[in-house]
Design a protein around this motif. Sequence first.
Motif, PDB file in Angstrom:
ATOM      1  N   THR A  81       9.275  20.301 -40.333  1.00 36.06           N
ATOM      2  CA  THR A  81       9.097  20.741 -38.936  1.00 36.06           C
ATOM      3  C   THR A  81       7.670  20.477 -38.475  1.00 36.06           C
ATOM      4  OG1 THR A  81      10.815  22.419 -39.135  1.00 36.06           O
ATOM      5  CG2 THR A  81       9.208  22.719 -37.368  1.00 36.06           C
ATOM      6  N   LEU A  82       6.703  20.779 -39.340  1.00 38.22           N
ATOM      7  CA  LEU A  82       5.301  20.510 -38.988  1.00 38.22           C
ATOM      8  C   LEU A  82       5.053  19.014 -38.791  1.00 38.22           C
ATOM      9  CD1 LEU A  82       3.538  23.052 -41.374  1.00 38.22           C
ATOM     10  CD2 LEU A  82       3.753  23.219 -38.885  1.00 38.22           C
ATOM     11  N   ALA A  83       5.637  18.200 -39.677  1.00 41.53           N
ATOM     12  CA  ALA A  83       5.484  16.747 -39.538  1.00 41.53           C
ATOM     13  C   ALA A  83       6.163  16.256 -38.259  1.00 41.53           C
ATOM     14  CB  ALA A  83       6.073  16.038 -40.757  1.00 41.53           C
ATOM     15  N   ALA A  84       7.330  16.778 -37.966  1.00 40.91           N
ATOM     16  CA  ALA A  84       8.032  16.378 -36.742  1.00 40.91           C
ATOM     17  C   ALA A  84       7.171  16.660 -35.522  1.00 40.91           C
ATOM     18  CB  ALA A  84       9.368  17.107 -36.632  1.00 40.91           C
ATOM     19  N   HIS A  85       6.526  17.809 -35.532  1.00 43.82           N
ATOM     20  CA  HIS A  85       5.714  18.210 -34.374  1.00 43.82           C
ATOM     21  C   HIS A  85       4.399  17.428 -34.300  1.00 43.82           C
ATOM     22  CE1 HIS A  85       4.283  20.785 -31.189  1.00 43.82           C
ATOM     23  NE2 HIS A  85       3.192  21.055 -31.885  1.00 43.82           N
ATOM     24  N   PHE A  86       3.665  17.384 -35.412  1.00 41.24           N
ATOM     25  CA  PHE A  86       2.316  16.818 -35.375  1.00 41.24           C
ATOM     26  C   PHE A  86       2.259  15.311 -35.630  1.00 41.24           C
ATOM     27  CE2 PHE A  86       1.462  21.340 -36.303  1.00 41.24           C
ATOM     28  CZ  PHE A  86       0.654  21.612 -35.213  1.00 41.24           C
ATOM     29  N   VAL A  87       3.189  14.768 -36.397  1.00 45.60           N
ATOM     30  CA  VAL A  87       3.158  13.336 -36.697  1.00 45.60           C
ATOM     31  C   VAL A  87       4.029  12.559 -35.720  1.00 45.60           C
ATOM     32  CG1 VAL A  87       3.675  11.585 -38.456  1.00 45.60           C
ATOM     33  CG2 VAL A  87       2.695  13.788 -39.151  1.00 45.60           C
ATOM     34  N   PHE A  88       5.240  13.049 -35.486  1.00 45.51           N
ATOM     35  CA  PHE A  88       6.181  12.323 -34.631  1.00 45.51           C
ATOM     36  C   PHE A  88       6.213  12.844 -33.197  1.00 45.51           C
ATOM     37  CE2 PHE A  88       7.832  11.851 -38.992  1.00 45.51           C
ATOM     38  CZ  PHE A  88       7.696  10.479 -39.099  1.00 45.51           C
ATOM     39  N   HIS A  89       5.413  13.862 -32.915  1.00 48.81           N
ATOM     40  CA  HIS A  89       5.271  14.428 -31.569  1.00 48.81           C
ATOM     41  C   HIS A  89       6.605  14.870 -30.976  1.00 48.81           C
ATOM     42  CE1 HIS A  89       1.168  13.126 -31.870  1.00 48.81           C
ATOM     43  NE2 HIS A  89       1.591  11.907 -32.143  1.00 48.81           N
ATOM     44  N   GLU A  90       7.465  15.422 -31.837  1.00 46.27           N
ATOM     45  CA  GLU A  90       8.738  15.951 -31.380  1.00 46.27           C
ATOM     46  C   GLU A  90       8.532  17.366 -30.840  1.00 46.27           C
ATOM     47  OE1 GLU A  90      11.578  15.708 -34.557  1.00 46.27           O
ATOM     48  OE2 GLU A  90      11.273  13.550 -34.807  1.00 46.27           O
ATOM     49  N   THR A  91       9.314  17.729 -29.859  1.00 45.11           N
ATOM     50  CA  THR A  91       9.243  19.063 -29.288  1.00 45.11           C
ATOM     51  C   THR A  91      10.023  20.033 -30.173  1.00 45.11           C
ATOM     52  OG1 THR A  91       9.121  18.117 -27.077  1.00 45.11           O
ATOM     53  CG2 THR A  91       9.725  20.446 -27.242  1.00 45.11           C
ATOM     54  N   ILE A  92       9.378  21.114 -30.535  1.00 47.42           N
ATOM     55  CA  ILE A  92      10.005  22.155 -31.351  1.00 47.42           C
ATOM     56  C   ILE A  92      10.059  23.416 -30.494  1.00 47.42           C
ATOM     57  CG2 ILE A  92       9.917  23.433 -33.521  1.00 47.42           C
ATOM     58  CD1 ILE A  92      10.053  20.376 -33.917  1.00 47.42           C
ATOM     59  N   ASP A  93      11.257  23.943 -30.284  1.00 51.86           N
ATOM     60  CA  ASP A  93      11.370  25.114 -29.409  1.00 51.86           C
ATOM     61  C   ASP A  93      11.042  26.412 -30.165  1.00 51.86           C
ATOM     62  OD1 ASP A  93      13.636  25.709 -30.898  1.00 51.86           O
ATOM     63  OD2 ASP A  93      15.038  25.195 -29.318  1.00 51.86           O
ATOM     64  N   ARG A  94      10.933  27.485 -29.412  1.00 45.90           N
ATOM     65  CA  ARG A  94      10.531  28.784 -29.962  1.00 45.90           C
ATOM     66  C   ARG A  94      11.507  29.276 -31.027  1.00 45.90           C
ATOM     67  NH1 ARG A  94      10.041  33.483 -25.784  1.00 45.90           N
ATOM     68  NH2 ARG A  94      12.170  32.778 -25.539  1.00 45.90           N
ATOM     69  N   ARG A  95      12.775  29.065 -30.790  1.00 45.19           N
ATOM     70  CA  ARG A  95      13.794  29.499 -31.756  1.00 45.19           C
ATOM     71  C   ARG A  95      13.588  28.813 -33.107  1.00 45.19           C
ATOM     72  NH1 ARG A  95      19.681  27.784 -30.377  1.00 45.19           N
ATOM     73  NH2 ARG A  95      18.648  25.866 -30.887  1.00 45.19           N
ATOM     74  N   HIS A  96      13.240  27.553 -33.065  1.00 42.12           N
ATOM     75  CA  HIS A  96      12.981  26.801 -34.293  1.00 42.12           C
ATOM     76  C   HIS A  96      11.764  27.372 -35.027  1.00 42.12           C
ATOM     77  CE1 HIS A  96      13.637  22.745 -36.318  1.00 42.12           C
ATOM     78  NE2 HIS A  96      12.641  23.270 -36.991  1.00 42.12           N
ATOM     79  N   TRP A  97      10.688  27.679 -34.267  1.00 48.75           N
ATOM     80  CA  TRP A  97       9.483  28.246 -34.887  1.00 48.75           C
ATOM     81  C   TRP A  97       9.777  29.614 -35.500  1.00 48.75           C
ATOM     82  CZ3 TRP A  97       6.112  25.049 -36.364  1.00 48.75           C
ATOM     83  CH2 TRP A  97       5.704  23.965 -35.586  1.00 48.75           C
ATOM     84  N   ILE A  98      10.637  30.395 -34.856  1.00 47.66           N
ATOM     85  CA  ILE A  98      11.024  31.695 -35.423  1.00 47.66           C
ATOM     86  C   ILE A  98      11.764  31.474 -36.740  1.00 47.66           C
ATOM     87  CG2 ILE A  98      12.513  33.717 -35.084  1.00 47.66           C
ATOM     88  CD1 ILE A  98      11.770  33.501 -32.061  1.00 47.66           C
ATOM     89  N   GLY A  99      12.639  30.493 -36.778  1.00 44.82           N
ATOM     90  CA  GLY A  99      13.331  30.150 -38.016  1.00 44.82           C
ATOM     91  C   GLY A  99      12.366  29.746 -39.112  1.00 44.82           C
ATOM     92  N   VAL A 100      11.351  28.973 -38.758  1.00 46.74           N
ATOM     93  CA  VAL A 100      10.331  28.566 -39.731  1.00 46.74           C
ATOM     94  C   VAL A 100       9.602  29.797 -40.275  1.00 46.74           C
ATOM     95  CG1 VAL A 100       8.086  27.406 -39.928  1.00 46.74           C
ATOM     96  CG2 VAL A 100      10.018  26.220 -38.876  1.00 46.74           C
ATOM     97  N   ALA A 101       9.262  30.726 -39.391  1.00 45.38           N
ATOM     98  CA  ALA A 101       8.587  31.958 -39.831  1.00 45.38           C
ATOM     99  C   ALA A 101       9.475  32.756 -40.781  1.00 45.38           C
ATOM    100  CB  ALA A 101       8.199  32.802 -38.614  1.00 45.38           C
ATOM    101  N   LEU A 102      10.761  32.819 -40.490  1.00 45.11           N
ATOM    102  CA  LEU A 102      11.686  33.535 -41.372  1.00 45.11           C
ATOM    103  C   LEU A 102      11.800  32.850 -42.734  1.00 45.11           C
ATOM    104  CD1 LEU A 102      14.484  34.479 -38.819  1.00 45.11           C
ATOM    105  CD2 LEU A 102      12.861  36.036 -39.940  1.00 45.11           C
TER     106      LEU A 102
END
Length: 114
Positions: A81-102
């Motif tokens: 998810t971090l690579a998708a966001h920072f390397v590939f500049h993909e949009t990650i929504d809030r729900r996805h970030w909550i899942g990552v935190a869990l």
Amino acid sequence: MTLILLLVACLLTCMGQIAQKYAVESWRGKDSGWAEKLLSPWLWLALACLGFGLLVWLLVLQRLEVGIAYPMLSLNFVLITLAAHFVFHETIDRRHWIGVALIIAGVVLLGRHA
């Protein structure tokens, strides 16, 4: 040492996934055949990372119960998810970030057991 091996297995697996993404991105829009695609350095990097990751994973399984070790691989979801966001500049929504935190919370809980 086991934790380090587990992290190395995760990193190698993630690097393999990222290299796969770069491989298919390099094929986009080209009319090349499979022979040319098989010569892609990104594909070979992916295979090497995934192969070494498998070998390290086998070392992890020698040291940890599979019921503890396998859920720890969910760190791959976090790293990808971090690579998708920072390397590939993909949009990650809030729900996805909550899942990552869990996922991170779950790994921390399991890590205390190991």
